[in-house]
Design a protein around this motif. Structure first.
Motif, PDB file in Angstrom:
ATOM      1  N   ALA A  13       0.827  -1.208   0.000  1.00 25.20           N
ATOM      2  CA  ALA A  13       0.000   0.000   0.000  1.00 25.20           C
ATOM      3  C   ALA A  13       0.860   1.256   0.000  1.00 25.20           C
ATOM      4  CB  ALA A  13      -0.922  -0.007   1.218  1.00 25.20           C
ATOM      5  N   GLU A  14       2.115   1.123   0.415  1.00 26.40           N
ATOM      6  CA  GLU A  14       3.021   2.278   0.477  1.00 26.40           C
ATOM      7  C   GLU A  14       4.000   2.342  -0.677  1.00 26.40           C
ATOM      8  OE1 GLU A  14       4.664   3.345   4.370  1.00 26.40           O
ATOM      9  OE2 GLU A  14       3.652   1.580   5.194  1.00 26.40           O
ATOM     10  N   PHE A  15       4.201   1.222  -1.379  1.00 27.22           N
ATOM     11  CA  PHE A  15       5.148   1.233  -2.489  1.00 27.22           C
ATOM     12  C   PHE A  15       4.699   2.222  -3.558  1.00 27.22           C
ATOM     13  CE2 PHE A  15       6.332  -3.456  -1.612  1.00 27.22           C
ATOM     14  CZ  PHE A  15       7.294  -3.053  -0.705  1.00 27.22           C
ATOM     15  N   THR A  36      18.107   1.855  -7.076  1.00 29.27           N
ATOM     16  CA  THR A  36      16.943   2.738  -7.073  1.00 29.27           C
ATOM     17  C   THR A  36      15.723   2.039  -6.493  1.00 29.27           C
ATOM     18  OG1 THR A  36      17.771   3.884  -9.045  1.00 29.27           O
ATOM     19  CG2 THR A  36      15.443   4.147  -8.516  1.00 29.27           C
ATOM     20  N   ILE A  37      15.531   0.779  -6.866  1.00 31.21           N
ATOM     21  CA  ILE A  37      14.385   0.011  -6.364  1.00 31.21           C
ATOM     22  C   ILE A  37      14.509  -0.221  -4.863  1.00 31.21           C
ATOM     23  CG2 ILE A  37      13.136  -2.168  -6.559  1.00 31.21           C
ATOM     24  CD1 ILE A  37      14.184  -2.343  -9.455  1.00 31.21           C
ATOM     25  N   VAL A  38      15.702  -0.599  -4.411  1.00 29.95           N
ATOM     26  CA  VAL A  38      15.921  -0.863  -2.988  1.00 29.95           C
ATOM     27  C   VAL A  38      15.758   0.412  -2.172  1.00 29.95           C
ATOM     28  CG1 VAL A  38      17.633  -1.561  -1.267  1.00 29.95           C
ATOM     29  CG2 VAL A  38      17.411  -2.851  -3.392  1.00 29.95           C
ATOM     30  N   GLU A  39      16.218   1.538  -2.710  1.00 30.71           N
ATOM     31  CA  GLU A  39      16.116   2.813  -1.998  1.00 30.71           C
ATOM     32  C   GLU A  39      14.657   3.156  -1.693  1.00 30.71           C
ATOM     33  OE1 GLU A  39      17.625   7.465  -2.498  1.00 30.71           O
ATOM     34  OE2 GLU A  39      17.646   6.092  -4.206  1.00 30.71           O
ATOM     35  N   MET A  40      13.756   2.843  -2.629  1.00 36.27           N
ATOM     36  CA  MET A  40      12.340   3.107  -2.400  1.00 36.27           C
ATOM     37  C   MET A  40      11.726   2.106  -1.433  1.00 36.27           C
ATOM     38  SD  MET A  40       9.016   2.024  -3.082  1.00 36.27           S
ATOM     39  CE  MET A  40       9.137   0.911  -4.493  1.00 36.27           C
ATOM     40  N   ALA A  41      12.077   0.813  -1.585  1.00 38.38           N
ATOM     41  CA  ALA A  41      11.388  -0.240  -0.851  1.00 38.38           C
ATOM     42  C   ALA A  41      11.923  -0.507   0.554  1.00 38.38           C
ATOM     43  CB  ALA A  41      11.439  -1.540  -1.661  1.00 38.38           C
ATOM     44  N   GLN A  42      13.233  -0.352   0.752  1.00 33.43           N
ATOM     45  CA  GLN A  42      13.838  -0.781   2.014  1.00 33.43           C
ATOM     46  C   GLN A  42      13.219  -0.143   3.261  1.00 33.43           C
ATOM     47  OE1 GLN A  42      16.256  -3.287   2.340  1.00 33.43           O
ATOM     48  NE2 GLN A  42      15.515  -3.060   4.438  1.00 33.43           N
ATOM     49  N   PRO A  43      13.025   1.178   3.311  1.00 30.44           N
ATOM     50  CA  PRO A  43      12.416   1.761   4.516  1.00 30.44           C
ATOM     51  C   PRO A  43      11.023   1.216   4.807  1.00 30.44           C
ATOM     52  CG  PRO A  43      13.407   3.454   3.125  1.00 30.44           C
ATOM     53  CD  PRO A  43      13.384   2.203   2.322  1.00 30.44           C
ATOM     54  N   ILE A  44      10.265   0.942   3.749  1.00 30.06           N
ATOM     55  CA  ILE A  44       8.904   0.422   3.917  1.00 30.06           C
ATOM     56  C   ILE A  44       8.945  -1.016   4.423  1.00 30.06           C
ATOM     57  CG2 ILE A  44       6.732  -0.070   2.716  1.00 30.06           C
ATOM     58  CD1 ILE A  44       7.468   2.155   0.741  1.00 30.06           C
ATOM     59  N   THR A  46      11.373  -2.379   6.221  1.00 30.02           N
ATOM     60  CA  THR A  46      11.818  -2.326   7.613  1.00 30.02           C
ATOM     61  C   THR A  46      10.673  -1.925   8.538  1.00 30.02           C
ATOM     62  OG1 THR A  46      14.051  -1.732   6.899  1.00 30.02           O
ATOM     63  CG2 THR A  46      13.480  -1.285   9.190  1.00 30.02           C
ATOM     64  N   LYS A  47       9.905  -0.950   8.122  1.00 25.60           N
ATOM     65  CA  LYS A  47       8.765  -0.469   8.907  1.00 25.60           C
ATOM     66  C   LYS A  47       7.768  -1.586   9.168  1.00 25.60           C
ATOM     67  CE  LYS A  47       4.852   2.727   8.473  1.00 25.60           C
ATOM     68  NZ  LYS A  47       4.240   3.777   7.607  1.00 25.60           N
ATOM     69  N   ASN A  48       7.614  -2.489   8.196  1.00 22.65           N
ATOM     70  CA  ASN A  48       6.641  -3.582   8.315  1.00 22.65           C
ATOM     71  C   ASN A  48       7.279  -4.908   8.740  1.00 22.65           C
ATOM     72  OD1 ASN A  48       3.839  -2.586   7.207  1.00 22.65           O
ATOM     73  ND2 ASN A  48       5.378  -1.669   5.867  1.00 22.65           N
ATOM     74  N   LYS A  49       8.500  -4.829   9.284  1.00 22.68           N
ATOM     75  CA  LYS A  49       9.192  -6.013   9.816  1.00 22.68           C
ATOM     76  C   LYS A  49       9.441  -7.071   8.742  1.00 22.68           C
ATOM     77  CE  LYS A  49       8.705  -4.004  13.809  1.00 22.68           C
ATOM     78  NZ  LYS A  49       9.845  -3.285  14.414  1.00 22.68           N
ATOM     79  N   LEU A  50       9.754  -6.611   7.538  1.00 19.30           N
ATOM     80  CA  LEU A  50      10.036  -7.505   6.424  1.00 19.30           C
ATOM     81  C   LEU A  50      11.471  -7.299   5.957  1.00 19.30           C
ATOM     82  CD1 LEU A  50       6.772  -6.948   4.330  1.00 19.30           C
ATOM     83  CD2 LEU A  50       7.361  -9.044   5.554  1.00 19.30           C
ATOM     84  N   ALA A  51      12.023  -8.326   5.338  1.00 20.86           N
ATOM     85  CA  ALA A  51      13.365  -8.228   4.769  1.00 20.86           C
ATOM     86  C   ALA A  51      13.459  -9.162   3.567  1.00 20.86           C
ATOM     87  CB  ALA A  51      14.427  -8.599   5.804  1.00 20.86           C
ATOM     88  N   ILE A  52      14.343  -8.817   2.655  1.00 27.20           N
ATOM     89  CA  ILE A  52      14.586  -9.668   1.482  1.00 27.20           C
ATOM     90  C   ILE A  52      16.016 -10.168   1.538  1.00 27.20           C
ATOM     91  CG2 ILE A  52      14.996  -9.609  -1.006  1.00 27.20           C
ATOM     92  CD1 ILE A  52      12.484  -8.207  -1.430  1.00 27.20           C
TER      93      ILE A  52
END
Length: 220
Positions: A13-15, A36-44, A46-52
Motif C-alpha cells: 500500500a506504500e510502495f 533505485t528500487i531498494v532505496e524506495m522499498a527498504q524503509p517500507i 523495515t517499517k513492516n518487519k520484512l526483509a529480502i
C-alpha cells in the motif's frame, strides 16, 4: 503465512512506482537499477518487519548442475516465501556470472514484492511520433526457405535445440529487445524470413546467438 501476508499488504500500500531513470546507451532503452528500487522499498520493508534475502545457489537440472538465484521474503515471525530464478550466463567467467546475478536480483526483487517500474520520458512519448529503430540493417533481400543444417550421415535438417532456445530468449531479454525487434534482428542475421524461433535451424540459431553475444560485449 498470515503475519507475512498482512505485513506485505501494508507494505504494498506504500510502495510507489519506480521510475526507469537509467539508460543503456547501446540499446537506447531505459531501466530502473537495483539501487533505485531498494532505496524506495527498504524503509517500507523495515517499517513492516520484512526483509529480502538474495543469494546464488546450484540445483541439479536436466543437463547437470545449473546456477540459480534464490530470493526470499522473510517476516520477523519466521514466515517466508521464496522464488528461484535460473541464471543464464553468456560466458563462463566471473564477469558474466556477476552480471547475470545483478540482472536477476533486480527482476526477482521487484517481482516478489509486486513493485512496478515505469519509463521517465518527460512526456516525450505522448508528444512525438513513434519511430522504428532498426538494430541491424538487412544485408540482402530475405529468402523464405531455410538452409540445410544436417548432422553428418543424417538426411534431416537439425532445428534449434532446447538449450539454444533457452539461451536465445535470455539474450533477447538482456539486449532489451521486444518481440518485433528480436524478429527483425534475427531476420537480418540469417537473411531470410521466418515466423517463429522454432523454425530456425541449429546453425542459424548459433549465428544469432553469437551475434547477440558480440553486441553485448561491445556494450561492456
Amino acid at each position: 503465512m498470515k503475519q507475512l501476508i498482512e505485513a506485505l499488504l501494508n507494505a504494498q500500500a506504500e510502495f510507489t512506482t519506480v521510475v526507469k531513470d537509467k539508460e543503456n546507451p547501446f540499446f537506447h532503452s531505459k531501466y530502473a537499477d537495483l539501487a533505485t528500487i531498494v532505496e524506495m522499498a527498504q524503509p517500507i520493508l523495515t517499517k513492516n518487519k520484512l526483509a529480502i534475502v538474495q543469494f546464488p545457489s546450484y540445483e541439479l537440472g536436466g543437463e547437470g548442475f545449473v546456477e540459480t538465484l534464490v530470493t526470499r521474503l522473510v517476516h520477523e515471525s519466521g514466515e517466508y516465501i521464496e522464488s528461484k530464478m535460473l541464471l543464464l550466463l553468456v560466458k563462463k567467467d566471473p564477469q558474466a556470472q556477476g552480471s547475470a546475478i545483478t540482472y536477476a536480483r533486480r527482476y526477482a526483487y521487484s517481482s516478489i514484492l509486486g513493485i512496478v517500474t515505469d519509463d521517465d520520458d518527460d512526456g516525450n512519448l505522448a508528444s512525438t511520433p513513434v519511430k522504428t529503430v532498426a538494430k541491424r540493417p538487412t544485408r540482402k533481400p530475405p529468402e523464405t526457405k531455410p538452409p540445410e543444417s544436417k548432422e553428418p550421415g543424417s538426411s534431416e535438417i537439425k532445428l534449434i535445440s532446447p538449450a539454444q532456445t533457452k539461451l536465445l530468449h535470455s539474450l533477447i531479454s538482456r539486449c532489451g529487445f521486444d518481440k518485433d525487434t528480436a524478429h527483425g534482428y534475427a531476420t537480418a542475421i540469417i537473411e531470410r524470413e521466418f515466423t517463429s524461433s522454432k523454425e530456425l535451424t541449429s546453425q542459424e540459431a548459433a549465428k544469432v546467438i553469437q551475434s547477440m553475444i558480440n553486441d553485448l560485449e561491445v556494450v561492456k
